[in-house]
Design a protein around this motif. Structure first.
Motif, PDB file in Angstrom:
ATOM      1  N   ASP A  81     -16.418   9.977  16.990  1.00 51.72           N
ATOM      2  CA  ASP A  81     -15.786   8.524  17.210  1.00 51.72           C
ATOM      3  C   ASP A  81     -14.282   8.800  17.746  1.00 51.72           C
ATOM      4  OD1 ASP A  81     -17.740   6.561  16.812  1.00 51.72           O
ATOM      5  OD2 ASP A  81     -17.361   6.919  14.534  1.00 51.72           O
ATOM      6  N   GLN A  82     -14.090   8.157  18.792  1.00 52.63           N
ATOM      7  CA  GLN A  82     -12.567   8.148  19.264  1.00 52.63           C
ATOM      8  C   GLN A  82     -11.870   6.791  19.421  1.00 52.63           C
ATOM      9  OE1 GLN A  82     -11.993  11.042  22.715  1.00 52.63           O
ATOM     10  NE2 GLN A  82     -14.210  11.277  22.829  1.00 52.63           N
ATOM     11  N   GLU A  83     -10.583   6.675  19.129  1.00 45.41           N
ATOM     12  CA  GLU A  83      -9.825   5.634  19.444  1.00 45.41           C
ATOM     13  C   GLU A  83      -8.678   5.915  19.912  1.00 45.41           C
ATOM     14  OE1 GLU A  83      -9.096   4.106  15.284  1.00 45.41           O
ATOM     15  OE2 GLU A  83     -11.401   3.945  15.014  1.00 45.41           O
ATOM     16  N   THR A  84      -8.062   5.202  20.858  1.00 42.77           N
ATOM     17  CA  THR A  84      -6.873   5.286  21.408  1.00 42.77           C
ATOM     18  C   THR A  84      -6.035   3.967  21.247  1.00 42.77           C
ATOM     19  OG1 THR A  84      -7.836   7.063  23.097  1.00 42.77           O
ATOM     20  CG2 THR A  84      -5.543   5.794  23.679  1.00 42.77           C
ATOM     21  N   ARG A 123     -15.196  13.378  13.484  1.00 39.95           N
ATOM     22  CA  ARG A 123     -16.554  13.913  13.874  1.00 39.95           C
ATOM     23  C   ARG A 123     -17.231  14.403  12.703  1.00 39.95           C
ATOM     24  NH1 ARG A 123     -19.886  16.134  17.724  1.00 39.95           N
ATOM     25  NH2 ARG A 123     -21.186  18.133  17.207  1.00 39.95           N
ATOM     26  N   ASP A 124     -18.550  14.302  12.455  1.00 36.22           N
ATOM     27  CA  ASP A 124     -19.333  14.722  11.412  1.00 36.22           C
ATOM     28  C   ASP A 124     -20.557  15.450  11.890  1.00 36.22           C
ATOM     29  OD1 ASP A 124     -18.682  13.672   8.663  1.00 36.22           O
ATOM     30  OD2 ASP A 124     -18.428  11.753  10.217  1.00 36.22           O
ATOM     31  N   SER A 125     -20.827  16.533  11.564  1.00 36.48           N
ATOM     32  CA  SER A 125     -21.792  17.438  12.067  1.00 36.48           C
ATOM     33  C   SER A 125     -23.287  16.942  11.957  1.00 36.48           C
ATOM     34  CB  SER A 125     -21.741  18.911  11.452  1.00 36.48           C
ATOM     35  OG  SER A 125     -21.967  18.972  10.089  1.00 36.48           O
ATOM     36  N   VAL A 144     -14.332  16.425  10.656  1.00 38.58           N
ATOM     37  CA  VAL A 144     -13.186  16.951  11.318  1.00 38.58           C
ATOM     38  C   VAL A 144     -12.415  15.503  11.494  1.00 38.58           C
ATOM     39  CG1 VAL A 144     -12.039  17.850  13.446  1.00 38.58           C
ATOM     40  CG2 VAL A 144     -14.011  18.868  12.405  1.00 38.58           C
ATOM     41  N   ARG A 145     -11.365  15.580  11.396  1.00 37.94           N
ATOM     42  CA  ARG A 145     -10.208  14.308  11.698  1.00 37.94           C
ATOM     43  C   ARG A 145      -9.061  14.900  12.495  1.00 37.94           C
ATOM     44  NH1 ARG A 145      -8.664   9.012   9.966  1.00 37.94           N
ATOM     45  NH2 ARG A 145      -6.676   8.794  10.146  1.00 37.94           N
TER      46      ARG A 145
END
Length: 255
Positions: A244-247, A232-234, A208-209
């Motif tokens: 992973d998250q990026e802001t 996200r990868d299951s 998911v992106r």
């Protein structure tokens, strides 16, 4: 006198045609034009933590009568100081995509999309995919645009780390089903909100992106953008996280 009136009548008849031709020429030129924007952010941290982060992005879009094209490229690099006082890379990611839509009737369109994702800290050497299918513009107003898409595809995941961007000794190839959505809200003349989500469902791994952004124009060419990216990868290789998250807060320049 009759000749003068005849000349005026001919001129009055020709003027709307000339204006219409000029407008058509302007619309044709606008239709051929690409909307291109570059986005950059830099974060320098000193004190309890020592780090340096650079984020660069390029977005391009072209909307013609029958075809619509979108392309993007991203690069992220972070250098941090470890406990020994030495600098080490703690984040390095590259992403690129190209999408081609063939417009049909009644807001429907056929899409083709190609993606490439290389994250040196994800556990994968790289992930690449191609998908095609049917999309529909469910909402189109001056303020809101909503596109939804679905179709089959093919994905390659490189599992064996090596110093290559394309070659791989150990790869996992699979068929996927791709679902995506793109929503844009023009809040005002100077502010806009965008949400894009794409999901690739495979037999062993679902990825998911999701990218959320809020853009505020400074003038005709410059804007500020706050964006949040979640991937996200299951199923991921051992020793890595699923999400992973990026802001980032970036300066955007539009051509």
């Amino acid at each position: 006198m009759r000749k003068n009136w005849l000349a005026l009548a001919c001129g009055a008849a020709v003027m709307p045609v000339m204006i219409h031709a000029q407008e058509a020429e302007q619309e044709s030129a606008q239709e051929r034009a690409w909307d291109i924007e570059t986005e950059a952010s830099y974060l320098l941290s000193r004190g309890n933590s020592e780090s340096e982060s650079i984020v660069g992005k390029i977005n391009a879009a072209h909307d013609g009568t029958n075809w619509r094209q979108t392309a993007k490229a991203e690069a992220v690099n972070t250098m941090s100081e470890n406990d020994d006082g030495e600098e080490e890379r703690t984040a390095e990611r590259y992403y690129a995509s190209y999408k081609l839509d063939r417009k049909l009737t009644d807001n429907n369109y056929l899409f083709n999309v190609l993606t490439y994702d290389k994250d040196n800290f994800s556990g994968f050497q790289y992930q690449a995919s191609y998908a095609l299918g049917l999309g529909r513009r469910f909402l189109e107003t001056p303020s809101h645009v909503l596109d939804l898409e679905a179709g089959p595809g093919y994905r390659v995941e490189c599992l064996e780390p090596e110093d290559s961007y394309t070659g791989c000794d150990d790869k996992d190839e699979s068929l996927i089903a791709r679902f995506a959505g793109n929503y844009k809200w023009t809040i005002s003349e100077n502010a806009s909100f965008r949400q894009t989500v794409s999901t690739e469902v495979g037999e062993d791994n679902t990825s998911v992106r999701s990218e959320t952004s809020l853009t505020s124009k400074i003038n005709d060419h410059f804007a500020m953008r706050l964006s949040h990216l979640v991937t996200r990868d299951s199923e991921v290789p051992a020793g890595t996280h699923n999400t992973d998250q990026e802001t980032s807060v970036s300066l955007v320049y539009t051509f």
